[in-house]
Every structure is written in structure tokens, then in C-alpha cells.
Write an enzyme that holds these catalytic residues in place. Structure first.
Site, PDB file in Angstrom:
ATOM      1  CG  ASN A   1      27.810  28.806 -12.326  1.00  0.00           C
ATOM      2  OD1 ASN A   1      28.257  27.799 -12.334  1.00  0.00           O
ATOM      3  ND2 ASN A   1      28.636  29.691 -12.634  1.00  0.00           N
ATOM      4  CD  GLU A   2      23.663  27.790 -19.904  1.00  0.00           C
ATOM      5  OE1 GLU A   2      22.358  28.356 -19.451  1.00  0.00           O
ATOM      6  OE2 GLU A   2      24.607  27.482 -20.575  1.00  0.00           O
TER       7      GLU A   2
END
Length: 639
Positions: free
Chosen positions: A161-162
Site C-alpha cells: 500500500n504505497e
């Protein structure tokens, strides 16, 4: 006691548990997971584990394997869901998380592989959305995840989850951040080989776990850990979303905790026991925060910035300022080998003996000139017996086409001298054939590694000669671990240690300079230092010369020691800065775009100059003399 702890941790927005090292932390986490498995087993229920990959959980998995083999912990009632997987990737790929989990856990315990769930990196892209929905439904069908392990990336990502991920996101296909891909480049043999996408559990999925444990080790993670724990909740740092969870705990080691307020600037949160180092750190911090020279700091400055206790206990503050100013002043020396026949009571190095035997340990063939090239030159110019020891060949960091160019040169030279070039031509054809079929991160053949190593050897000789060294004092150790580790993860370092002991016995140095970049415990610099230190410690037990030998640590091209840590500061003239630059230029294979550039797009010589100029600028802003550049060192303290 509780009140004091709450005061210390008032900047921290999640529960944090700090361990002396990652081994102790991992043992404790594994024990917690084992208890959950056993409790579920006693009730005839399934334990549902959310698992992570990467370096952080490896020792947890190692301990779980030990518990299985030695204490009978069974995984037959365990179902697992992994956080993520690269896309696209084959499960048997060396970099796939399927392979990682098998090698580090599943192949060593009695888990039913039908109970193992990992995102599928082989799907057609149009099938991913349905797969992700089914992944979520399967987690829900087991009643959710009992305990979710997380690591944290330097972008602040959890799972993949950037930055920009939504707090309610589910399992999905994502595009990887540039920094994330750079961090993975070593595993893939170059950033260009790292997949641009991945399938990951979402933050919303992670939040549903009944218990969330985030693991982080070593100083490389310290800055992002501070943001995740103390920063404002922001999509720019997805880990900050965990501040909204009542079920999360950060498990970190001491090195990863150093940027937290209670350790970095403890005077802001509690009364301190003021030793010399803490006073120096606090006064320098105050001067930098207020952008004032040390000798201009006032009692009001102390009182308004959390340092009233220091002013009250040890004031007047001007006396504190003078003491710290003098301490920093005494770190500066133009004589890194000591100044003969001079009073050395206020100097960082001893005056005697007049001519010292110095050895610079360089993990790669260019660390010497990049990191301490000016000091290297100064030691040689001042008549000391300077040796350099290149600990590894550095062959990994040479481009394939650069290597072929040298072989082509050798063939052309042989032909020009009417020599038989048939052997070289056959070797060359084999190299070209191998490189055409070479897979990402595949180890080179012995012949290719040899040529790449010789390229770097020639460059290192040229750089050391420019610094003023005689050829007989240039040592190429080519420590075996460097190539051996490319083929075997269980590497012994005994022959490396023995070889290092032999060189130290031969030189019997008064000074050792060694790379002190310890942020990455698995990096070559750290390994090379530990080999050198183990060799020296063994010799300390049997050889008297070691009692008069000091070890100085230098830093690499990326960052410098903090000002309060510096114990020897060697100022460079503009001419020495230029000469250092020319020595770095001799390493032509590392110019322009090196194979492993790290996070910084600047060339190594630019990084080196900017770093040393910044150190000089900081000294000047504190009120000290203005120099063109300063190289900094910290003396190693034996326990």
C-alpha cells in the site's frame, strides 16, 4: 513510573515496544504467535495468520520452525494469508513471495499447503479483480485474521500500500513506488528488472485483523518509523493510518527507535541525566534549530526550547556554550596521523610515533577515495606509511557491456601484436551467449566475475597511486564471502577473518580506518567491518602492537556522522578537494550511472563533495572557521 512513561512517549500515537535487538524481538513475536496457534488448537479452531515477507519477519519464521521441530508446535490447524506478491511473477522465481515463504517457513513445518494463500502473480490482468474479491471473501470465511504481521517500507508502505492508498482499500493490483522498486533492485539484479506492479491486501483488509504487529529493524528504518509513530495521519505515509487502530503494536529494535523524540531529543519530553555527549548533542541541536552560532546562545534560548533543566543544573549557559565550542574546536585537525612534537592533549590523534603505519580498509574498490580521499592524501603527503586494503572485488557493480568492452580491447590488442587471440575469442563468445540468456539477478560466470573484478582492480590502483601510495602498499584481499554469498546463503566467514588477521599481522598498524556505515546490517560495509573487527579482537588477545592501534570509522557517500558524534574532523583545502575528485574519477566504471546508484541520482564524486562541504558549512554555522570541506571520523570504542 507510569506517569513518567506517558510523559516520555507523549509524541507517540501508537503502542511501541523496543527491544535491544531484532533477535530478542523476533523470539517474543514468535512466542506470541505460537500461543495463538495453541489456544485455537485447544478449542479445535483454526488459527488464521496474516504473513509478511522481506527481511523483518525472517527471524520470527526461524523461531517458529524451531518451535515446531524442537517443541512440537503444529501448524495443521493454521491457515495463512500473505500480504502481497509482485505482478507479474512466476511462483518459482527467486524473487517471488511464494518461494520466499516456502524457503523461510512452509517447507519446514507441517502446514497443509492447501491452507496457504498467497496472491497469484501469474494471473491474466483481467482476472485480478475477481481474484482479489475472492481473496477478501476467503479471509472473511475464516472469521478474519487473528494476527497480522507487517513490515514497513521506506515510503511508509505496509504491504504494498504505497503513498496515496486509501484507508479503506481492499485487496487489489497496485503500481509500485519508485523508491520501493529501487530498494528491491538488488534482489532483481537491477531496478529495470523489478516488476512495476503488485497485488496487495488493502489497508482496510489489514485493519480487520484482531491483532496487528508491525516489525522494524535497524537504523535504515528509523526515519520512517518516526513518521509512522509520531507524524500526522497522511496518505503520504500509509503506515500512519495504523494510528487509528486499537489493535496495533509496533515492535522495533533499538536502532530503529533512535529518531523517536524520547531518544533523539529527550530534553523535550523529560528531565535528563546530562552526560557530556548529551550536553553536546543538545547544544548543537539548539544552535541548529535557532540558526545561531553556539557562543551566541542565551539563557532564554535554553529555557524556551526544553533545556531549562540543563541551564539550571550546569549554567550559566555561556560557560556551557564555551565548553561545547572548545570541544568541537578540538575535533578539527590537519594532522590525521597526529602532529609530531606537538601537545596532543587537545588533539584527536596522538603525536607519537612520528611516522605511523596506517591501513585504510575499503569494502569496495572505491570507498577509500570517495569516503576519505582527502584524509588518505593528507596521510600520504605527511609521510606516514599508508596501506589500503580493498576487501572485496566489487565485481557485482560493473555493467555487462563495460566488461565486454574490456575483453574486446584484449582481443584487439592480441591481434595487433600478431598474437593468437583464439582463446579470448572463444571466451568472448561464451560470455555473449551467457549474457543473452542471463536472468535477472543470476550470478555471472567465473570468467565474467574475474574480468569485472580486474576492471575495478585497475581503477583502484590508479586511484590509490594518485593519492600517493606505493604499489606494494596496495592490497587486494578479494575476501571469499563476497562471491560465495551469491551462491550460498549460509556463508562462513572464517577464511575471511584469517586472511584479515594475516594482513594486520603483516602491517601492524597504529591506525585503522574502516567503513562505519551500519544502517543496513546486511550490507557489504557492515559485513566487512565485522570481519575486520573480529580479526583485530582475536589479535588483541595475543599481540602487543594492538594495544597502541586506534580504529577510526568513516562514512560513505550518502550521509555523514552527526556533528555531536564527530571526534576527528579533517579540513580539506580547495586543492585537496580537487585531487580527491580526480582520484574518484579513476573509477570510471562507477561514473555517470553506476549499477547500484541507491536513492541519489548524483554521481559519487558529487555526493562526496556535497557531503564534506555540508559538514564544513555546519561547523561554520556553529561559529567555527570556514573550510572548503571536512571529512569526519569517529573512534571505535571497545567494550
Amino acid at each position: 513510573m507510569l506517569l513518567n512513561l506517558l510523559e516520555e512517549t507523549r509524541y507517540e500515537k501508537v503502542p511501541v515496544k523496543i527491544y535491544p535487538n531484532d533477535t530478542e524481538a523476533s523470539l517474543d513475536v514468535a512466542k506470541r504467535i505460537a500461543i495463538i496457534i495453541k489456544q485455537k488448537q485447544a478449542k479445535g479452531k483454526t488459527a488464521v495468520l496474516g504473513l509478511a515477507t522481506g527481511v523483518s519477519p525472517i527471524k520470527v519464521y526461524t523461531e517458529l520452525i524451531r518451535l515446531h521441530k524442537e517443541e512440537g508446535l503444529s501448524f495443521k490447524n493454521v491457515v495463512t494469508f500473505n500480504l502481497d506478491e509482485y505482478y507479474p511473477i512466476q511462483p518459482n522465481s527467486a524473487q517471488s513471495y511464494v518461494r520466499f515463504m516456502k524457503e523461510h517457513l512452509f517447507d519446514h513445518v507441517d502446514i497443509d499447503m492447501a491452507n496457504v494463500n498467497i496472491p497469484d502473480g501469474t494471473l491474466a490482468e483481467q482476472d485480478i479483480a475477481a481474484f482479489c474479491m475472492a481473496y477478501e471473501q476467503k479471509i472473511n470465511s475464516y472469521g478474519g485474521i487473528d494476527v497480522q504481521l507487517l513490515g514497513i517500507g521506506r515510503t511508509g508502505h505496509i504491504g504494498f500500500n504505497e503513498p496515496g492508498s486509501a484507508p479503506n482499500s481492499g485487496t487489489r493490483l497496485v503500481t509500485l513506488n519508485n523508491l520501493t522498486r529501487r530498494d528491491a533492485s538488488k534482489d532483481f539484479g537491477g531496478k529495470e528488472n523489478v516488476p512495476t506492479k503488485a497485488i496487495t491486501m488493502g489497508i482496510g483488509t489489514i485493519f480487520k485483523a484482531r491483532e496487528i504487529i508491525l516489525l522494524a529493524w535497524n537504523g535504515k528504518k528509523a526515519s520512517i518509523i518516526k513518521k509512522a509513530i509520531e507524524g500526522e495521519i497522511s496518505p503520504d505515509v500509509p503506515a500512519t493510518y495504523l494510528q487509528n487502530s486499537d489493535n496495533v503494536e509496533f515492535i522495533i529494535d533499538r536502532d530503529a527507535s533512535v529518531d523517536l523524540t524520547r531518544f533523539d531529543t529527550p530534553w523535550l519530553v523529560k528531565d535528563c541525566v546530562w552526560d557530556d555527549m548529551l550536553i553536546k548533542k543538545a547544544v548543537i541541536w539548539l544552535a541548529k534549530t535557532l540558526d545561531k552560532p553556539i557562543l551566541k546562545l542565551t539563557e532564554s534560548d535554553y529555557n524556551s526550547n526544553g533545556m531549562a533543566q540543563l541551564a539550571t543544573q550546569l549554567g550559566p549557559v555561556y560557560n556551557i556554550n564555551i565548553s561545547i565550542f572548545n570541544n568541537i574546536q578540538h575535533t578539527i585537525t590537519g594532522w590525521p596521523g597526529g602532529k609530531f612534537n606537538a601537545d596532543d592533549s587537545q588533539r584527536p590523534e596522538r603525536a607519537n610515533p612520528a611516522v605511523k603505519r596506517s591501513i585504510v580498509f575499503s569494502p569496495h574498490p572505491d570507498d577509500d577515495v570517495i569516503s576519505m580521499g582527502g584524509t588518505f592524501i593528507r596521510l600520504a603527503d605527511q609521510g606516514h606509511e599508508v596501506h589500503v586494503a580493498y576487501q572485496t572485488s566489487g565485481n557485482t557493480a560493473v555493467w555487462d557491456d563495460e566488461m565486454l568492452r574490456y575483453v574486446e580491447f584484449a582481443m584487439d590488442f592480441a591481434r595487433s601484436q600478431s598474437q593468437d587471440a583464439a582463446y579470448l575469442e572463444g571466451l568472448y563468445k561464451g560470455m555473449v551467449s551467457f549474457l543473452k540468456a542471463k536472468t535477472p539477478n543470476q550470478s555471472d560466470t567465473e570468467a565474467i566475475r574475474t574480468v569485472k573484478g580486474l576492471i575495478r582492480k585497475g581503477e583502484a590502483i590508479a586511484g590509490a597511486r594518485l593519492a600517493g601510495l606505493q604499489d606494494q602498499r596496495i592490497h587486494f584481499m578479494d575476501l571469499p564471502f563476497y562471491d560465495r554469498s551469491k551462491f550460498d546463503k549460509n556463508v562462513s566467514f572464517e577464511d575471511d577473518i584469517q586472511q584479515t588477521m594475516q594482513l594486520l599481522q603483516e602491517v601492524k598498524p597504529h591506525q585503522i580506518f574502516a567503513a562505519g556505515d551500519f544502517a543496513d546490517p546486511h550490507g557489504t560495509h557492515k559485513i566487512c567491518f565485522e570481519i575486520m573487527l573480529e580479526a583485530f579482537n582475536r589479535l588483541r588477545q595475543i599481540e602487543d602492537w594492538t594495544k597502541d592501534c586506534w580504529i577510526w570509522l568513516y562514512r560513505g557517500a550518502w550521509h555523514e556522522f552527526e556533528i555531536h558524534e564527530i571526534e576527528m574532523a579533517v579540513p580539506l583545502s580547495p586543492q585537496e578537494v580537487l585531487r580527491k575528485r580526480l582520484a574518484i574519477f579513476k573509477h570510471q566504471s562507477q561514473k555517470d550511472i553506476p549499477v547500484f546508484p541507491g536513492d541519489d541520482a548524483r554521481e559519487f564524486w558529487v555526493r562526496a563533495e556535497d557531503r564534506t562541504q555540508e559538514t564544513a558549512r555546519l561547523y561554520n554555522k556553529l561559529g567555527l572557521a570556514e573550510y572548503a570541506a571536512i571529512e569526519a571520523f569517529v573512534r571505535w570504542k571497545f567494550e
